[in-house]
Design a protein around this motif. Sequence first.
Motif, mmCIF file in Angstrom:
data_model
loop_
_atom_site.group_PDB
_atom_site.id
_atom_site.type_symbol
_atom_site.label_atom_id
_atom_site.label_comp_id
_atom_site.label_asym_id
_atom_site.label_seq_id
_atom_site.Cartn_x
_atom_site.Cartn_y
_atom_site.Cartn_z
ATOM 1 N N ASN A 1 8.588 5.230 9.015
ATOM 2 C CA ASN A 1 8.325 4.361 10.163
ATOM 3 C C ASN A 1 6.918 3.783 10.074
ATOM 4 O O ASN A 1 6.190 4.054 9.128
ATOM 5 N N GLN A 2 6.518 2.995 11.076
ATOM 6 C CA GLN A 2 5.263 2.263 11.003
ATOM 7 C C GLN A 2 4.017 3.145 10.990
ATOM 8 O O GLN A 2 2.972 2.710 10.526
ATOM 9 N N ASN A 3 4.057 4.372 11.482
ATOM 10 C CA ASN A 3 2.865 5.220 11.459
ATOM 11 C C ASN A 3 2.839 6.175 10.266
ATOM 12 O O ASN A 3 2.053 7.119 10.254
ATOM 13 N N GLY A 4 3.661 5.933 9.274
ATOM 14 C CA GLY A 4 3.636 6.720 8.045
ATOM 15 C C GLY A 4 4.518 7.949 8.042
ATOM 16 O O GLY A 4 4.620 8.621 7.019
ATOM 17 N N ALA A 5 5.145 8.290 9.167
ATOM 18 C CA ALA A 5 6.037 9.446 9.212
ATOM 19 C C ALA A 5 7.305 9.136 8.432
ATOM 20 O O ALA A 5 7.807 8.026 8.462
ATOM 21 N N ARG A 6 7.792 10.135 7.711
ATOM 22 C CA ARG A 6 9.009 9.981 6.913
ATOM 23 C C ARG A 6 10.035 11.006 7.365
ATOM 24 O O ARG A 6 9.686 12.087 7.812
ATOM 25 N N THR A 7 11.303 10.650 7.209
ATOM 26 C CA THR A 7 12.395 11.565 7.513
ATOM 27 C C THR A 7 13.081 11.933 6.209
ATOM 28 O O THR A 7 13.359 11.067 5.382
ATOM 29 N N LEU A 8 13.331 13.215 6.033
ATOM 30 C CA LEU A 8 13.943 13.734 4.820
ATOM 31 C C LEU A 8 15.048 14.692 5.233
ATOM 32 O O LEU A 8 14.847 15.518 6.123
ATOM 33 N N GLU A 9 16.216 14.575 4.614
ATOM 34 C CA GLU A 9 17.331 15.478 4.909
ATOM 35 C C GLU A 9 17.702 16.265 3.664
ATOM 36 O O GLU A 9 17.580 15.750 2.554
ATOM 37 N N GLY A 10 18.145 17.493 3.873
ATOM 38 C CA GLY A 10 18.573 18.312 2.753
ATOM 39 C C GLY A 10 19.004 19.696 3.187
ATOM 40 O O GLY A 10 18.920 20.050 4.365
ATOM 41 N N THR A 11 19.448 20.475 2.216
ATOM 42 C CA THR A 11 19.881 21.849 2.447
ATOM 43 C C THR A 11 18.737 22.789 2.101
ATOM 44 O O THR A 11 18.123 22.674 1.034
ATOM 45 N N VAL A 12 18.444 23.712 2.990
ATOM 46 C CA VAL A 12 17.344 24.649 2.814
ATOM 47 C C VAL A 12 17.687 25.646 1.712
ATOM 48 O O VAL A 12 18.691 26.353 1.782
ATOM 49 N N ALA A 13 16.846 25.692 0.674
ATOM 50 C CA ALA A 13 17.037 26.625 -0.434
ATOM 51 C C ALA A 13 16.259 27.916 -0.211
ATOM 52 O O ALA A 13 16.688 28.992 -0.622
ATOM 53 N N ALA A 14 15.092 27.806 0.435
ATOM 54 C CA ALA A 14 14.247 28.978 0.695
ATOM 55 C C ALA A 14 13.351 28.651 1.881
ATOM 56 O O ALA A 14 13.039 27.492 2.138
ATOM 57 N N VAL A 15 12.951 29.694 2.596
ATOM 58 C CA VAL A 15 12.090 29.512 3.760
ATOM 59 C C VAL A 15 11.162 30.715 3.891
ATOM 60 O O VAL A 15 11.529 31.833 3.530
ATOM 61 N N ASN A 16 9.925 30.455 4.340
ATOM 62 C CA ASN A 16 9.007 31.539 4.670
ATOM 63 C C ASN A 16 8.180 31.109 5.872
ATOM 64 O O ASN A 16 8.450 30.063 6.459
ATOM 65 N N GLU A 17 7.174 31.887 6.246
ATOM 66 C CA GLU A 17 6.403 31.589 7.456
ATOM 67 C C GLU A 17 5.530 30.340 7.324
ATOM 68 O O GLU A 17 5.076 29.792 8.310
ATOM 69 N N GLY B 1 6.454 27.484 5.236
ATOM 70 C CA GLY B 1 7.171 26.257 4.896
ATOM 71 C C GLY B 1 8.568 26.524 4.387
ATOM 72 O O GLY B 1 9.116 27.612 4.546
ATOM 73 N N LEU B 2 9.116 25.509 3.732
ATOM 74 C CA LEU B 2 10.473 25.629 3.210
ATOM 75 C C LEU B 2 10.622 24.808 1.935
ATOM 76 O O LEU B 2 9.785 23.969 1.610
ATOM 77 N N ARG B 3 11.697 25.090 1.224
ATOM 78 C CA ARG B 3 12.026 24.354 0.000
ATOM 79 C C ARG B 3 13.458 23.860 0.147
ATOM 80 O O ARG B 3 14.321 24.578 0.641
ATOM 81 N N LEU B 4 13.702 22.617 -0.253
ATOM 82 C CA LEU B 4 15.033 22.033 -0.173
ATOM 83 C C LEU B 4 15.708 22.066 -1.537
ATOM 84 O O LEU B 4 15.038 21.929 -2.571
ATOM 85 N N GLU B 5 17.037 22.228 -1.546
ATOM 86 C CA GLU B 5 17.802 22.207 -2.789
ATOM 87 C C GLU B 5 17.630 20.853 -3.476
ATOM 88 O O GLU B 5 17.633 19.812 -2.821
ATOM 89 N N GLY B 6 17.450 20.882 -4.781
ATOM 90 C CA GLY B 6 17.334 19.665 -5.568
ATOM 91 C C GLY B 6 15.975 18.994 -5.490
ATOM 92 O O GLY B 6 15.803 17.886 -5.988
ATOM 93 N N ARG B 7 15.009 19.632 -4.865
ATOM 94 C CA ARG B 7 13.672 19.065 -4.720
ATOM 95 C C ARG B 7 12.655 20.091 -5.208
ATOM 96 O O ARG B 7 12.701 21.251 -4.816
ATOM 97 N N ASP B 8 11.740 19.647 -6.053
ATOM 98 C CA ASP B 8 10.704 20.538 -6.566
ATOM 99 C C ASP B 8 9.648 20.801 -5.500
ATOM 100 O O ASP B 8 9.287 19.912 -4.739
ATOM 101 N N GLY B 9 9.141 22.002 -5.470
ATOM 102 C CA GLY B 9 8.015 22.345 -4.618
ATOM 103 C C GLY B 9 8.385 22.670 -3.184
ATOM 104 O O GLY B 9 9.496 22.426 -2.725
ATOM 105 N N TRP B 10 7.418 23.245 -2.511
ATOM 106 C CA TRP B 10 7.557 23.656 -1.122
ATOM 107 C C TRP B 10 7.036 22.572 -0.202
ATOM 108 O O TRP B 10 6.126 21.822 -0.562
#
Length: 69
Positions: free
Chosen positions: A4-20, A22-31
């Motif tokens: 959107n106009q203020n730089g915020a992005r929306t990303l959808e995916g399936t959660v591969a791992a989660v901790n206190e 952050g999280l990691r999405l399936e098919g995406r490198d990094g946390w």
Amino acid sequence: MATNQNGARTLEGTVAAVNERGLRLEGRDGWLNYSKWAGELAPPARGQVVALTLDGSGVVRAVGPAEGA
């Protein structure tokens, strides 16, 4: 991924791992780290399909269920 106009992005995916911190999405490198300015975020469960709002730095500001999930 949508932006959107203020730089915020929306990303959808399936959660591969989660901790206190952050999280990691399936098919995406990094946390994806939670923003310390986001307030109380309810961490999703592993396997849940989510929609994330990322700020301009790529830090998670909001977590919610993905549309149609």
